[in-house]
Enzyme design. Structure first.
Site, PDB file in Angstrom:
ATOM      1  N   THR A   8      25.588  36.668  48.690  1.00 23.99           N
ATOM      2  CA  THR A   8      26.964  37.093  48.422  1.00 23.99           C
ATOM      3  C   THR A   8      27.649  37.461  49.733  1.00 23.99           C
ATOM      4  O   THR A   8      27.004  37.901  50.678  1.00 23.99           O
ATOM      5  CB  THR A   8      27.006  38.311  47.460  1.00 23.99           C
ATOM      6  OG1 THR A   8      28.369  38.668  47.208  1.00 23.99           O
ATOM      7  CG2 THR A   8      26.281  39.522  48.013  1.00 23.99           C
ATOM      8  N   SER A   9      28.977  37.293  49.725  1.00 25.47           N
ATOM      9  CA  SER A   9      29.749  37.751  50.888  1.00 25.47           C
ATOM     10  C   SER A   9      30.360  39.125  50.589  1.00 25.47           C
ATOM     11  O   SER A   9      31.010  39.713  51.436  1.00 25.47           O
ATOM     12  CB  SER A   9      30.878  36.749  51.183  1.00 25.47           C
ATOM     13  OG  SER A   9      31.681  36.620  50.025  1.00 25.47           O
ATOM     14  N   ASN A  10      30.129  39.616  49.358  1.00 22.81           N
ATOM     15  CA  ASN A  10      30.812  40.828  48.889  1.00 22.81           C
ATOM     16  C   ASN A  10      29.941  42.074  49.143  1.00 22.81           C
ATOM     17  O   ASN A  10      28.919  42.278  48.474  1.00 22.81           O
ATOM     18  CB  ASN A  10      31.096  40.640  47.391  1.00 22.81           C
ATOM     19  CG  ASN A  10      31.908  41.764  46.815  1.00 22.81           C
ATOM     20  OD1 ASN A  10      31.699  42.923  47.133  1.00 22.81           O
ATOM     21  ND2 ASN A  10      32.851  41.425  45.951  1.00 22.81           N
ATOM     22  N   LYS A  13      29.447  44.445  46.010  1.00 16.36           N
ATOM     23  CA  LYS A  13      28.416  43.996  45.059  1.00 16.36           C
ATOM     24  C   LYS A  13      27.026  44.281  45.631  1.00 16.36           C
ATOM     25  O   LYS A  13      26.124  44.715  44.918  1.00 16.36           O
ATOM     26  CB  LYS A  13      28.519  42.479  44.827  1.00 16.36           C
ATOM     27  CG  LYS A  13      29.679  42.029  43.990  1.00 16.36           C
ATOM     28  CD  LYS A  13      29.552  40.523  43.744  1.00 16.36           C
ATOM     29  CE  LYS A  13      30.668  39.996  42.880  1.00 16.36           C
ATOM     30  NZ  LYS A  13      30.462  38.603  42.486  1.00 16.36           N
ATOM     31  N   GLU A  37      31.985  27.369  44.859  1.00 14.58           N
ATOM     32  CA  GLU A  37      32.065  27.892  43.487  1.00 14.58           C
ATOM     33  C   GLU A  37      32.933  26.947  42.688  1.00 14.58           C
ATOM     34  O   GLU A  37      34.071  26.683  43.074  1.00 14.58           O
ATOM     35  CB  GLU A  37      32.703  29.288  43.487  1.00 14.58           C
ATOM     36  CG  GLU A  37      31.720  30.387  43.802  1.00 14.58           C
ATOM     37  CD  GLU A  37      32.251  31.775  43.435  1.00 14.58           C
ATOM     38  OE1 GLU A  37      33.145  31.891  42.578  1.00 14.58           O
ATOM     39  OE2 GLU A  37      31.757  32.731  44.041  1.00 14.58           O
ATOM     40  N   ASP A  66      28.122  36.075  39.263  1.00 13.96           N
ATOM     41  CA  ASP A  66      29.527  35.775  39.046  1.00 13.96           C
ATOM     42  C   ASP A  66      30.066  36.809  38.066  1.00 13.96           C
ATOM     43  O   ASP A  66      29.383  37.173  37.105  1.00 13.96           O
ATOM     44  CB  ASP A  66      29.745  34.353  38.529  1.00 13.96           C
ATOM     45  CG  ASP A  66      31.183  33.927  38.776  1.00 13.96           C
ATOM     46  OD1 ASP A  66      31.624  33.978  39.940  1.00 13.96           O
ATOM     47  OD2 ASP A  66      31.896  33.603  37.811  1.00 13.96           O
ATOM     48  N   PHE A 144      35.870  47.827  45.245  1.00 15.61           N
ATOM     49  CA  PHE A 144      36.512  46.583  45.684  1.00 15.61           C
ATOM     50  C   PHE A 144      37.266  45.974  44.509  1.00 15.61           C
ATOM     51  O   PHE A 144      37.173  46.458  43.363  1.00 15.61           O
ATOM     52  CB  PHE A 144      35.455  45.605  46.222  1.00 15.61           C
ATOM     53  CG  PHE A 144      34.496  45.107  45.179  1.00 15.61           C
ATOM     54  CD1 PHE A 144      34.715  43.895  44.519  1.00 15.61           C
ATOM     55  CD2 PHE A 144      33.371  45.846  44.835  1.00 15.61           C
ATOM     56  CE1 PHE A 144      33.833  43.444  43.546  1.00 15.61           C
ATOM     57  CE2 PHE A 144      32.481  45.400  43.859  1.00 15.61           C
ATOM     58  CZ  PHE A 144      32.718  44.190  43.219  1.00 15.61           C
ATOM     59  N   GLY A 145      37.970  44.900  44.783  1.00 14.28           N
ATOM     60  CA  GLY A 145      38.622  44.118  43.728  1.00 14.28           C
ATOM     61  C   GLY A 145      39.510  44.963  42.820  1.00 14.28           C
ATOM     62  O   GLY A 145      40.341  45.757  43.293  1.00 14.28           O
ATOM     63  N   ARG A 173      28.014  45.306  36.156  1.00  8.13           N
ATOM     64  CA  ARG A 173      26.958  44.951  37.117  1.00  8.13           C
ATOM     65  C   ARG A 173      25.755  45.869  36.948  1.00  8.13           C
ATOM     66  O   ARG A 173      24.605  45.415  37.017  1.00  8.13           O
ATOM     67  CB  ARG A 173      27.531  45.055  38.545  1.00  8.13           C
ATOM     68  CG  ARG A 173      26.625  44.520  39.638  1.00  8.13           C
ATOM     69  CD  ARG A 173      27.391  44.237  40.904  1.00  8.13           C
ATOM     70  NE  ARG A 173      28.432  43.263  40.658  1.00  8.13           N
ATOM     71  CZ  ARG A 173      29.747  43.575  40.590  1.00  8.13           C
ATOM     72  NH1 ARG A 173      30.170  44.804  40.798  1.00  8.13           N
ATOM     73  NH2 ARG A 173      30.636  42.650  40.310  1.00  8.13           N
TER      74      ARG A 173
HETATM   75  P1  IMP Z   1      33.299  36.892  41.799  1.00 10.38           P
HETATM   76  O1  IMP Z   1      33.794  35.492  41.584  1.00 10.38           O
HETATM   77  O2  IMP Z   1      32.046  37.192  41.068  1.00 10.38           O
HETATM   78  O3  IMP Z   1      33.230  37.283  43.245  1.00 10.38           O
HETATM   79  O4  IMP Z   1      34.341  37.913  41.159  1.00 10.38           O
HETATM   80  C1  IMP Z   1      35.641  37.543  40.859  1.00 10.38           C
HETATM   81  C2  IMP Z   1      36.606  38.650  41.145  1.00 10.38           C
HETATM   82  O5  IMP Z   1      36.499  39.623  40.107  1.00 10.38           O
HETATM   83  C3  IMP Z   1      36.398  39.373  42.453  1.00 10.38           C
HETATM   84  O6  IMP Z   1      37.164  38.796  43.476  1.00 10.38           O
HETATM   85  C4  IMP Z   1      36.897  40.757  42.145  1.00 10.38           C
HETATM   86  O7  IMP Z   1      38.273  40.811  42.445  1.00 10.38           O
HETATM   87  C5  IMP Z   1      36.715  40.894  40.637  1.00 10.38           C
HETATM   88  N1  IMP Z   1      35.545  41.718  40.358  1.00 10.38           N
HETATM   89  C6  IMP Z   1      34.298  41.329  40.027  1.00 10.38           C
HETATM   90  N2  IMP Z   1      33.499  42.398  39.847  1.00 10.38           N
HETATM   91  C7  IMP Z   1      34.258  43.469  40.094  1.00 10.38           C
HETATM   92  C8  IMP Z   1      33.992  44.855  40.094  1.00 10.38           C
HETATM   93  O8  IMP Z   1      32.873  45.342  39.875  1.00 10.38           O
HETATM   94  N3  IMP Z   1      35.041  45.645  40.385  1.00 10.38           N
HETATM   95  C9  IMP Z   1      36.288  45.162  40.652  1.00 10.38           C
HETATM   96  N4  IMP Z   1      36.587  43.892  40.684  1.00 10.38           N
HETATM   97  C10 IMP Z   1      35.569  43.033  40.406  1.00 10.38           C
END
Ligand code: IMP
Length: 186
Positions: A8-10, A13, A37, A66, A144-145, A173
């Site tokens: 992951t780059s996140n 997470k 992706e 994901d 985040f997000g 998660r």
């Molecule tokens: P990804 O494709 O799994 O990286 O997640 C898609 C998007 O959903 C991310 O860019 C985040 O903006 C949002 N996201 C996923 N999980 C979370 C979380 O635990 N908290 C907040 N946003 C999340």
């Protein structure tokens, strides 16, 4: 201590997975390898596609995830488009879309799918969900997000107002990782 790669780059997470798996003495190592992706209809399809992209490159047990935010009054949007939507309209855009919606109707669910892959074995999927609601303004600096606008059921704070351990107690998660931990224990 066992080691597992999290592709992951996140960093958010990664911290959440690290905190959970430390409890069973697993060291999580972040690998920001970058993989395509696909835009698919389900999180499961995106996760499996990711595994297929990586399995020949990574010769060590790894996980990838994901996740997405599904908002009831928007018929599940942004869902599988969560990443794109976050990077385009962000939390502010979602708040605008829900501007006229009263508190009781701002229901949403976060979903997380982890894929675990060992060399020469089929991937195994673990699903977690967290029900909650979308706040009326952004609150908190952690995470985040969409964390600043998501309030899990059972609390009054957004994910962004919680530390990693607190968020893991409620989050999608945290729940999918609990299932992964059960799998490792067996
Ligand atoms: P990804 O494709 O799994 O990286 O997640 C898609 C998007 O959903 C991310 O860019 C985040 O903006 C949002 N996201 C996923 N999980 C979370 C979380 O635990 N908290 C907040 N946003 C999340």
């Amino acid at each position: 201590m066992k080691t597992i790669y999290f592709i992951t780059s996140n960093k958010g997470k990664f911290s959440e997975a690290k905190e959970k798996l430390a409890a069973i003495d697993f060291e999580v190592v972040q690998k920001d390898l970058g993989y395509p992706e696909i835009q698919a209809d389900t999180l499961e399809d995106v996760a499996i596609f990711g595994v297929n992209q990586l399995q020949n490159r990574v010769k060590h047990p790894f996980i990838l995830e994901d996740a997405g935010l599904f908002i009831d009054v928007l018929n599940g949007y942004p869902g599988v488009y969560s990443s794109y939507v976050y990077h385009t309209i962000g939390c502010k855009g979602i708040l605008k879309l829900l501007n006229e919606i009263e508190k009781a109707k701002r229901l949403a669910v976060f979903r997380s799918i982890f894929a675990y892959k060992e060399p020469n074995k089929k991937p195994v999927l673990f699903i977690g969900e967290c029900h909650g609601s979308i706040s009326t303004c952004e609150m908190g600096d952690h995470g985040f997000g969409f964390d600043p606008i998501f309030i899990p059921d059972g609390d009054t704070r957004t994910f962004a107002q919680m530390n990693v351990g607190e968020k893991n107690c409620y989050s999608h998660r945290g729940k999918s990782l609990d299932k992964l931990i059960d799998f490792f224990k067996k």
